[in-house]
Write an enzyme that holds these catalytic residues in place. Sequence first.
Site, PDB file in Angstrom:
ATOM      1  CE  LYS A 153      -1.247  -8.180   3.836  1.00 25.50           C
ATOM      2  NZ  LYS A 153      -0.777  -6.736   3.084  1.00 25.50           N
TER       3      LYS A 153
ATOM      4  CE1 TYR B 127       1.290  -9.640   1.348  1.00 25.46           C
ATOM      5  CE2 TYR B 127       2.662  -7.560   1.446  1.00 25.46           C
ATOM      6  CZ  TYR B 127       1.641  -8.402   1.041  1.00 25.46           C
ATOM      7  OH  TYR B 127       0.711  -7.323   0.248  1.00 25.46           O
TER       8      TYR B 127
ATOM      9  CB  THR C  99      -1.001  -0.033   1.128  1.00 22.56           C
ATOM     10  OG1 THR C  99      -1.740  -1.253   1.262  1.00 22.56           O
ATOM     11  CG2 THR C  99      -2.012   1.006   1.223  1.00 22.56           C
TER      12      THR C  99
END
Length: 295
Positions: free
Chosen positions: A161, A133, A45
């Site tokens: 994640k 991740y 992001t």
Amino acid sequence: MNFEGVHTPLVTPFNADGEINHDLLGKHAADLAGRVAGLGIGGTTGEYYALSFDERVRTFNTVAEAAGGKTVLTAGINATTTKEVIRLGQEAKRAGLSALLVAAPYYAQPTQGELLAHLLKVDDTLDMPIMLYNFPARTGTEISDGILETLLERPNFIAMKESTGDISHLHHLATRFGDRLVLSCGMDDQALEFFVWGTRSWVGGASNFLPEAHTALFDACVKRRDFASGRELMAKLLPVLELLERSGKFIQYVRYGCELAGLPVGAARAPLGSLSEEERNAFAQIVKPLMRNDQ
């Protein structure tokens, strides 16, 4: 360090000339610090792939100065080489950040053996709590069961994640590793499903502009185990989250969401563009009603 709660992967604000607005980044981090469980710097992001090494390091320091000691700060240190990942991790550690977010090096597409060696080297060198991740759509490489089995023998590998978008893989991870691995929701429009399967962590990009809506859903499902209320809350959030995850313009929509929330963070760096007027208007219609309650 358990990565529990809603963690906001911070957007990187840009000025009109494309340079990072560090004053606004610090202000945004300080504002969110008391509203969510943790903040991430250098995630997808935040467009880490579009920032130089020095820019990434400075964002670590900016957020540490603005929000250090007020909440958990996780540094995204992904890069294309092991050397660069470690250099970023050393700077994050020097800045006083709490933990690391580590994905497979993108574009290089290492084998599973090479990826394992990379992750072990990162841990050996940095010795910090790590959230893995798993985002093969972006990195080109999955984090396999074999890698997890080895990493979970070490104390620093605490969480992952999960961003494959594959519900069956969520089921697999929850049933095989749920007692040893903190799963974190990395596919926002599936948050309710993650919580049903025992997830106690959520890294959600839209919490940049809807933090209370995210924490309300988390509290209902995780803290109170009230999934009837959770379904109602998710039904309100779902149009926003589906658009972010399925439109191909995740970062552009997060940026516009921040603008709607009174935080103009500028345009994404090229090659990403901006939303059309039609897209902006449609998004505003579904976001603004949630913002009235997100205070």
